[in-house]
Write a protein that holds these residues in place. Structure first.
Motif, PDB file in Angstrom:
ATOM      1  N   SER A   1      -2.445   5.400   5.183  1.00 10.62           N
ATOM      2  CA  SER A   1      -3.891   5.441   4.980  1.00 10.62           C
ATOM      3  C   SER A   1      -4.246   5.365   3.499  1.00 10.62           C
ATOM      4  N   SER A   2      -3.495   6.102   2.658  1.00 11.29           N
ATOM      5  CA  SER A   2      -3.781   6.086   1.227  1.00 11.29           C
ATOM      6  C   SER A   2      -3.451   4.739   0.616  1.00 11.29           C
ATOM      7  N   VAL A   3      -2.328   4.171   1.022  1.00  3.34           N
ATOM      8  CA  VAL A   3      -1.922   2.878   0.481  1.00  3.34           C
ATOM      9  C   VAL A   3      -2.942   1.806   0.840  1.00  3.34           C
ATOM     10  N   SER A   4      -3.428   1.829   2.079  1.00  2.00           N
ATOM     11  CA  SER A   4      -4.380   0.807   2.517  1.00  2.00           C
ATOM     12  C   SER A   4      -5.772   1.033   1.951  1.00  2.00           C
ATOM     13  N   SER A   5      -6.157   2.299   1.707  1.00  2.00           N
ATOM     14  CA  SER A   5      -7.502   2.565   1.209  1.00  2.00           C
ATOM     15  C   SER A   5      -7.728   1.966  -0.167  1.00  2.00           C
ATOM     16  N   CYS A   6      -6.695   1.959  -1.008  1.00  3.74           N
ATOM     17  CA  CYS A   6      -6.809   1.351  -2.331  1.00  3.74           C
ATOM     18  C   CYS A   6      -6.235  -0.059  -2.367  1.00  3.74           C
ATOM     19  N   ASN A   7      -5.931  -0.587  -1.169  1.00  4.16           N
ATOM     20  CA  ASN A   7      -5.511  -1.982  -1.027  1.00  4.16           C
ATOM     21  C   ASN A   7      -4.188  -2.285  -1.739  1.00  4.16           C
ATOM     22  N   ASN A   8      -3.311  -1.259  -1.846  1.00  4.33           N
ATOM     23  CA  ASN A   8      -1.979  -1.519  -2.371  1.00  4.33           C
ATOM     24  C   ASN A   8      -1.162  -2.281  -1.333  1.00  4.33           C
ATOM     25  N   ASP A   9      -0.246  -3.060  -1.811  1.00  2.00           N
ATOM     26  CA  ASP A   9       0.596  -3.859  -0.918  1.00  2.00           C
ATOM     27  C   ASP A   9       1.831  -3.049  -0.546  1.00  2.00           C
ATOM     28  N   PHE A  10       2.022  -2.760   0.738  1.00  2.00           N
ATOM     29  CA  PHE A  10       3.138  -1.954   1.254  1.00  2.00           C
ATOM     30  C   PHE A  10       3.954  -2.840   2.183  1.00  2.00           C
TER      31      PHE A  10
END
Length: 399
Positions: free
Chosen positions: A99-108
């Motif tokens: 959720s945190s990674v996607s909220s700031c649009n980081n690429d995982f």
């Protein structure tokens, strides 16, 4: 109108310069931004980013105009200025969850690669790459701007398979902008020994060693680990030395090959793995009262949905590998396990009750010779008695 806009822009620049903190005037980082201004800490539960803040002010920006991946409408994607450090920095932190990674649009991204070295037999090894940017937000509303664009790229690369021990693992982490960074995606992996199948009562090993065939329950646990991954054991083996790279070893299980007394109870389903085996002695310790060995486990982390896919395929034959191929990534090693010569307390009581010593002073060949002598003596005495009686019966007939 153009003159009014130009005056407003000039006033904005002058106001920004006027807001430059005094501490930056004395700092060696009071210069234009550079690639070396960013530090990336690839942590176990959080990714921490920090950039020198004085170059940001030098470029006529401030902390409110620097954001992760241009997510200007998401408050948690902005950093926090720390003026107490030397030099002062702008810090960003986000947890390692989806959720945190996607909220700031980081690429995982999770990728599968062919294992090498000691991991070559285990089909696939997973890696995690988390990447993104810290970019400046230009406050200019016109068609042109005089502000430079600031863009810092970051990336963390996590291997997810380890040979680990019961010590704290350090996390490597500094890197430059626009450069990938490797990290350990675990904080602590440890081996715990228990004496019950519920894995609640810790195993206490006496100075005289465990009895042979004692059931040993083993738990390999990960602490402070993001809940995105589970723990999976690929291989566990024992050596007579605490160093896992030894010529003398015995596999409890490796892939699908398993010792007859070893049972895997939990693997790849939670943030800990369970298995059990029975205490034994190394043959090379036959002249020693206590046999001492150490337990090592090759451990990997996996996504809950993909753990089952990463378990070894037991329908094909796999070769048994030597410990010499172990990769020196990190070391799970147990404390020393001591095993005595006795099998159990009941067996000792039974021998004492029947008056049978534990170890005889005579070897088997000596005992056999003594038995033969006794038998021959009895046979000779019997023959002598027979001939004596026979002679007495014959004398009256001759007269």
């Amino acid at each position: 109108m153009r003159l009014v806009i130009l005056v407003c822009q000039l006033s904005l620049f002058m106001r920004t310069e006027a807001q430059t903190p005094e501490v930056c005037g004395l700092s060696e980082t009071n210069r234009a931004p550079e690639n070396s201004d960013i530090t990336v800490d690839c942590g176990t539960q959080f990714m921490d980013l920090s950039i020198y803040i004085c170059p940001v002010y030098q470029a006529l920006y401030n902390e409110s105009l620097m954001v992760l991946n241009n997510q200007i409408n998401t408050p948690e994607c902005y950093g926090t200025a720390d003026w107490t450090t030397t030099p002062p920095v702008l810090k960003f932190r986000f947890p390692m969850n989806e959720s945190s990674v996607s909220s700031c649009n980081n690429d995982f991204k999770i990728s599968d690669q062919v294992g090498t070295g000691d991991f070559a037999d285990f089909s696939k090894v997973q890696y995690v790459n988390i990447s993104g940017t810290i970019n400046s937000v230009d406050p200019s509303s016109g068609m042109i701007t005089y502000l430079p664009q600031i863009l810092y790229k970051f990336s963390c690369f996590y291997p997810m398979q380890y040979l680990v021990n019961n010590t704290q693992l350090s996390v490597s982490g500094s890197s430059l902008a626009i450069r990938d960074n490797n990290g350990s995606f675990i904080s602590t992996l440890s081996i715990l020994l228990f004496q019950d199948e519920l894995y609640q009562e810790r195993l206490i090993i006496p100075d005289t060693g465990l009895n042979l065939k004692t059931k040993i329950y083993v738990a390999v646990k990960a602490n402070n680990l993001t809940d995105r991954f589970n723990v999976m054991l690929d291989r566990c083996y024992v050596t007579t030395n605490p160093d896992p790279i030894q010529l003398t070893y015995y596999d409890l299980f490796v892939g699908c090959n398993r010792d007859a007394q070893t049972k895997v109870d939990l693997n790849g389903e939670k943030q800990e793995a369970h298995f059990s085996f029975e205490a034994f002695r190394f043959v090379q310790h036959k002249n020693k009262t206590i046999s001492t060995f150490f337990l090592h486990c090759v451990t990997r982390l996996c996504e809950p949905l993909t753990c089952s896919r990463l378990l070894p395929d037991c329908t094909t034959v796999r070769r048994k590998r030597a410990v010499l191929d172990v990769l020196p990534i990190a070391t799970v090693t147990s404390p020393a396990i001591l095993v005595g010569k006795q099998t159990s307390g009941k067996a000792q009581t039974f021998s004492a009750f029947n008056g049978t010593p534990v170890e005889s002073n005579y070897s088997s060949p000596v005992v056999a010779i003594i038995v033969c002598i006794v038998v021959l003596t009895i046979l000779i005495i019997a023959m002598a008695v027979y001939f004596a009686l026979y002679s007495r019966q014959r004398k009256p007939i001759i007269q």
